[in-house]
Design an enzyme around this catalytic site. Structure first.
Site, PDB file in Angstrom:
ATOM      1  N   GLU A  59       0.832  -1.200   0.000  1.00 51.86           N
ATOM      2  CA  GLU A  59       0.000   0.000   0.000  1.00 51.86           C
ATOM      3  C   GLU A  59       0.870   1.254   0.000  1.00 51.86           C
ATOM      4  OE1 GLU A  59      -2.145  -3.141   2.566  1.00 51.86           O
ATOM      5  OE2 GLU A  59      -0.101  -2.600   2.042  1.00 51.86           O
ATOM      6  N   CYS A  91      -2.190  -2.976   7.088  1.00 50.04           N
ATOM      7  CA  CYS A  91      -1.676  -2.871   8.455  1.00 50.04           C
ATOM      8  C   CYS A  91      -1.918  -1.458   8.979  1.00 50.04           C
ATOM      9  CB  CYS A  91      -0.190  -3.234   8.495  1.00 50.04           C
ATOM     10  SG  CYS A  91       0.909  -1.961   7.824  1.00 50.04           S
ATOM     11  N   CYS A  94       0.092   1.344   7.218  1.00 49.78           N
ATOM     12  CA  CYS A  94      -0.452   1.694   5.894  1.00 49.78           C
ATOM     13  C   CYS A  94      -1.731   2.510   6.029  1.00 49.78           C
ATOM     14  CB  CYS A  94      -0.690   0.438   5.066  1.00 49.78           C
ATOM     15  SG  CYS A  94       0.862  -0.295   4.499  1.00 49.78           S
TER      16      CYS A  94
END
Length: 141
Positions: A59, A91, A94
């Site tokens: 990402e 996560c 991100c």
């Protein structure tokens, strides 16, 4: 995001990006594709490092590539990994990077077979710390 063909393209591009992942340590390839406000799709994959803390998620790779290409406004992101039995989200790091560019992203959590679940960044990161906290009016003493 209403255009089904654009969603299919975004999902397909994140699946394609997963195949480019460099993940010799975790063996956990991840792909991402961001959709810019102008309609461009920019992809990213995870890039691991022997010094684990230097690993970059898919990402963040996609967002950083998009920024290098001059994009600053985004509407959606599709993310995929190799887990087949459930949808997996970005996560926390991100999610924080995504919120830097605004809270109104559509997020497509994508399985390897191309099926996806639509959610939002606002749902994935409630009560975020955002640029608004730093750029808002100064606090009164």
């Amino acid at each position: 995001m209403a255009d089904p063909s654009q969603v299919r393209e975004l999902v397909a591009r994140c699946l394609e990006a997963r195949g480019m992942a460099y993940c010799p340590y975790s063996h956990f390839p991840v792909g991402a594709a961001v959709l810019t406000a102008g309609g461009a799709i920019v992809t990213g994959c995870n890039v691991e490092n022997a010094s684990y803390g230097l690993t970059v998620c898919a990402e963040r790779t996609a967002v950083q590539r998009a920024v290098v290409e001059g994009h600053r406004a985004f509407t959606a992101i599709a993310v995929t990994c190799d887990i087949k039995d459930r949808f997996v989200g970005p996560c926390g790091a991100c999610r924080q990077v995504l919120i830097e560019f605004g809270p109104h992203w559509v997020v497509y959590l994508t399985k390897p077979d191309g099926s996806y679940r639509e959610t939002s960044l606002e749902e994935l990161l409630p009560l975020p710390f955002s640029p608004h906290h730093l750029l808002g009016p100064p606090a009164k003493d």
